[in-house]
Design a protein around this motif. Sequence first.
Motif, PDB file in Angstrom:
ATOM      1  N   HIS A 128      13.359   2.145  -6.542  1.00  0.00           N
ATOM      2  CA  HIS A 128      12.655   3.012  -5.585  1.00  0.00           C
ATOM      3  C   HIS A 128      13.005   2.557  -4.170  1.00  0.00           C
ATOM      4  O   HIS A 128      13.240   1.373  -3.922  1.00  0.00           O
ATOM      5  CB  HIS A 128      11.140   2.930  -5.828  1.00  0.00           C
TER       6      HIS A 128
ATOM      7  N   SER B 122      11.721   1.446 -11.462  1.00  0.00           N
ATOM      8  CA  SER B 122      10.799   1.201 -10.345  1.00  0.00           C
ATOM      9  C   SER B 122      11.456   0.348  -9.264  1.00  0.00           C
ATOM     10  O   SER B 122      11.271   0.592  -8.074  1.00  0.00           O
ATOM     11  CB  SER B 122       9.519   0.520 -10.837  1.00  0.00           C
TER      12      SER B 122
ATOM     13  N   ARG C  40       1.332   3.122  -3.370  1.00  0.00           N
ATOM     14  CA  ARG C  40       0.320   4.106  -3.776  1.00  0.00           C
ATOM     15  C   ARG C  40       0.614   5.454  -3.134  1.00  0.00           C
ATOM     16  O   ARG C  40       0.554   6.489  -3.785  1.00  0.00           O
ATOM     17  CB  ARG C  40      -1.085   3.641  -3.385  1.00  0.00           C
ATOM     18  N   THR C  41       0.937   5.443  -1.858  1.00  0.00           N
ATOM     19  CA  THR C  41       1.253   6.671  -1.134  1.00  0.00           C
ATOM     20  C   THR C  41       2.460   7.364  -1.755  1.00  0.00           C
ATOM     21  O   THR C  41       2.525   8.583  -1.808  1.00  0.00           O
ATOM     22  CB  THR C  41       1.533   6.356   0.355  1.00  0.00           C
ATOM     23  N   ALA C  42       3.415   6.572  -2.248  1.00  0.00           N
ATOM     24  CA  ALA C  42       4.616   7.122  -2.885  1.00  0.00           C
ATOM     25  C   ALA C  42       4.325   7.563  -4.320  1.00  0.00           C
ATOM     26  O   ALA C  42       5.244   7.966  -5.039  1.00  0.00           O
ATOM     27  CB  ALA C  42       5.737   6.094  -2.872  1.00  0.00           C
ATOM     28  N   ARG C  43       3.081   7.456  -4.725  1.00  0.00           N
ATOM     29  CA  ARG C  43       2.617   7.905  -6.044  1.00  0.00           C
ATOM     30  C   ARG C  43       3.256   7.140  -7.204  1.00  0.00           C
ATOM     31  O   ARG C  43       3.535   7.715  -8.250  1.00  0.00           O
ATOM     32  CB  ARG C  43       2.807   9.400  -6.194  1.00  0.00           C
ATOM     33  N   LEU C  44       3.478   5.860  -6.988  1.00  0.00           N
ATOM     34  CA  LEU C  44       3.973   5.027  -8.083  1.00  0.00           C
ATOM     35  C   LEU C  44       2.828   4.490  -8.930  1.00  0.00           C
ATOM     36  O   LEU C  44       3.056   3.886  -9.966  1.00  0.00           O
ATOM     37  CB  LEU C  44       4.803   3.863  -7.536  1.00  0.00           C
ATOM     38  N   GLY C  45       1.598   4.682  -8.476  1.00  0.00           N
ATOM     39  CA  GLY C  45       0.428   4.216  -9.209  1.00  0.00           C
ATOM     40  C   GLY C  45      -0.319   3.165  -8.422  1.00  0.00           C
ATOM     41  O   GLY C  45       0.067   2.807  -7.307  1.00  0.00           O
ATOM     42  N   ASP C  46      -1.421   2.683  -9.026  1.00  0.00           N
ATOM     43  CA  ASP C  46      -2.134   1.610  -8.340  1.00  0.00           C
ATOM     44  C   ASP C  46      -1.272   0.348  -8.416  1.00  0.00           C
ATOM     45  O   ASP C  46      -0.337   0.252  -9.208  1.00  0.00           O
ATOM     46  CB  ASP C  46      -3.534   1.407  -8.919  1.00  0.00           C
TER      47      ASP C  46
ATOM     48  N   GLU D  64       0.816  -1.210   0.000  1.00  0.00           N
ATOM     49  CA  GLU D  64       0.000   0.000   0.000  1.00  0.00           C
ATOM     50  C   GLU D  64       0.852   1.264   0.000  1.00  0.00           C
ATOM     51  O   GLU D  64       0.427   2.309  -0.495  1.00  0.00           O
ATOM     52  CB  GLU D  64      -0.957   0.009   1.202  1.00  0.00           C
TER      53      GLU D  64
END
Length: 149
Positions: free
Chosen positions: A125, A122, A97-103, A94
Amino acid sequence: PEDDANHQLATGFLRGPALNVNRIQILPEAGGWEKVIAKFINGHVQRMMNCHTRYMVLLVDFDDDAERGQKIRESIPPDLVDRVFVIGVLPEPEALRTARLGDLEAVGMALAEECRTGERTSWHHDLLRHNEGELRRMIPTVRETLFTS
């Protein structure tokens, strides 16, 4: 996969470009990283011993414990260690998502593409970087089996 979030990552991986979907199977969620180990030991070790072309990825949350992968690898029988890989997000999926990598499915697709091409955008990261050792072992081993081009 450990849980639904990891299952979503795996589902996205399965949707990756040029993936030979006939050569990969996502198993049901185990319900916790310790259950992933138990299900592997109790349900898959013997099958892997009998089928030397079978590989397994244990997809778990690391829960901010970068050593979890090594702890899990220690429970793998020595003659299977080259065919079992422990991968996961450092805290939990989860956080991607918070790190704005996408769903999570989109992240899974991106990770599959990077496995195919050898790129590591990716994978490098902060939440995924700890997987580098497993990737170095896994990708050359399974690339030809999983990807069609």
